[in-house]
Structure formats: structure tokens, C-alpha cells
Design an enzyme around this catalytic site. Sequence first.
Site, PDB file in Angstrom:
ATOM      1  N   ASP A   8       0.866  -1.168   0.000  1.00  0.00           N
ATOM      2  CA  ASP A   8       0.000   0.000   0.000  1.00  0.00           C
ATOM      3  C   ASP A   8       0.910   1.227   0.000  1.00  0.00           C
ATOM      4  O   ASP A   8       2.129   1.106   0.217  1.00  0.00           O
ATOM      5  CB  ASP A   8      -0.907  -0.042   1.236  1.00  0.00           C
ATOM      6  N   ASP A  10      -0.201   5.207   1.004  1.00  0.00           N
ATOM      7  CA  ASP A  10      -0.490   6.110   2.132  1.00  0.00           C
ATOM      8  C   ASP A  10      -0.522   5.343   3.449  1.00  0.00           C
ATOM      9  O   ASP A  10      -1.287   4.384   3.600  1.00  0.00           O
ATOM     10  CB  ASP A  10      -1.855   6.788   1.930  1.00  0.00           C
ATOM     11  N   ASP A 165      -1.803  -0.492   6.053  1.00  0.00           N
ATOM     12  CA  ASP A 165      -1.924   0.249   7.315  1.00  0.00           C
ATOM     13  C   ASP A 165      -3.358   0.485   7.760  1.00  0.00           C
ATOM     14  O   ASP A 165      -3.576   0.926   8.892  1.00  0.00           O
ATOM     15  CB  ASP A 165      -1.248   1.614   7.180  1.00  0.00           C
TER      16      ASP A 165
END
Length: 220
Positions: A8, A10, A165
Site C-alpha cells: 500500500d 499512504d 496500514d
Amino acid sequence: MLAAILFDLDGTIVNTDPIHFIAWREMLLNYDIDIDEKFYQSKISGRLNPVIIKDILPQLSPEAGAKFADDKEALFREKAHNLQPLNGFTELLAWTNTHQLKRALVTNAPRLNAYFMLEVLGIKQAFDTIVLAEDCIAGKPDPAPYEAALHRLAITKEQAIALEDSPSGIRSAVSAGIRTIGIASTQDPQVLQDAGAFMVVPDFTNFQLWTNGLCSEIVC
């Protein structure tokens, strides 16, 4: 055997949440909505802009919502010229090179943001493929982006590990059948475990990440 790491962007490669929070807060104040970090984590983080805007600003037309999203992302880019990757990320890239692992970027970030961040971080050429949610039939938490990454890399779900996240990102990867490690850069570790991560670490320097997460899949 491990063949690829799926990243991922961000919150995973780079902690952009503080900047996104400021940008969202400034934009929403124009509608007399004053958000705090708890609101941001529960209503905004990891979700797609059209979904967020429809939820928070249902009075906006699709056209007005799209303009709001464009303005918000432009504000983010204005504030995000000094991004730095999470601790250990550079070493992780070097490790994947050593072990000849493929790398994919799988992100819900809008196209302009994604390529802006890759440019600022100096990692535009680091990935074998870049999967943008806007190019898929659906974004995270739908499994479509991760399924697209597996297809492009020509690997099976058993040959990949995802790094995520957010709860929505973890649900996306896990729904695609991919073992997923949570990166608790901003979220409570328990929230990420509850979403399906088999391990949660604060960043890429964590001992457990290497001993039980990555090196258990390959001879280090």
C-alpha cells in the site's frame, strides 16, 4: 514460496495521514464541520473520496463532490513536498532486490497523488506494477485491486505478502486470499489484527517483521 511483496502507499510506505487530516479539516471547515483525529480515522482514513464525500457531505451533487475531492487533493499536494518513507523501507527494498522478489504498489490514492508521492520519495521506478483503485472495478476494501496485482505479476495469492496500514486495505488484501501484515503507523494494532492482519508492526525495522513475517518465507 514468497515471490512478491505488495505495498500500500499512504500510511504504509509513507505516513501521510497527518497531512491528509489537515487538508480534510481545512476543506470541511468550509461546511462548518470541524473534525478531530478520531473522526478522521473512523470516517476517512483508507476510504475512497467519493464514498467519504457522499457520507460526510450528502448534500453535494456528484459534480460538486468531484470538485471538492480535486480541491482537497490539490491542497494535500501543496503541503506534502517533504515526505519521507517509514523507517526501514529503503532496507526492505534492498532486501527484495537481494532475493529477486517482485514488487507491486496497490493504492486507493488518486492517480495524481500516487505519482506525486512516488516522485517526492524518489521511488517511481521501484515497482514492477502500479495498481490504482480508479483503474479497477472497485477500490479497497473490495479485493479487486489486489486481485489485479496478482494477475499482473503472474503469481498466485500464496506467493504474495501484502503490507497495509488501514482496516479497509487489510480487508481488501485478505479477501483476495493474501497474507497481510499490518503497519501500525497511525492505527491501533488491535484494529488491524481485527481486520485480518496475521501480524502487526510499527514500521519496517521491527524484528518480528523480519524473523516471523518475511524471513520465515524465504532463506535470509
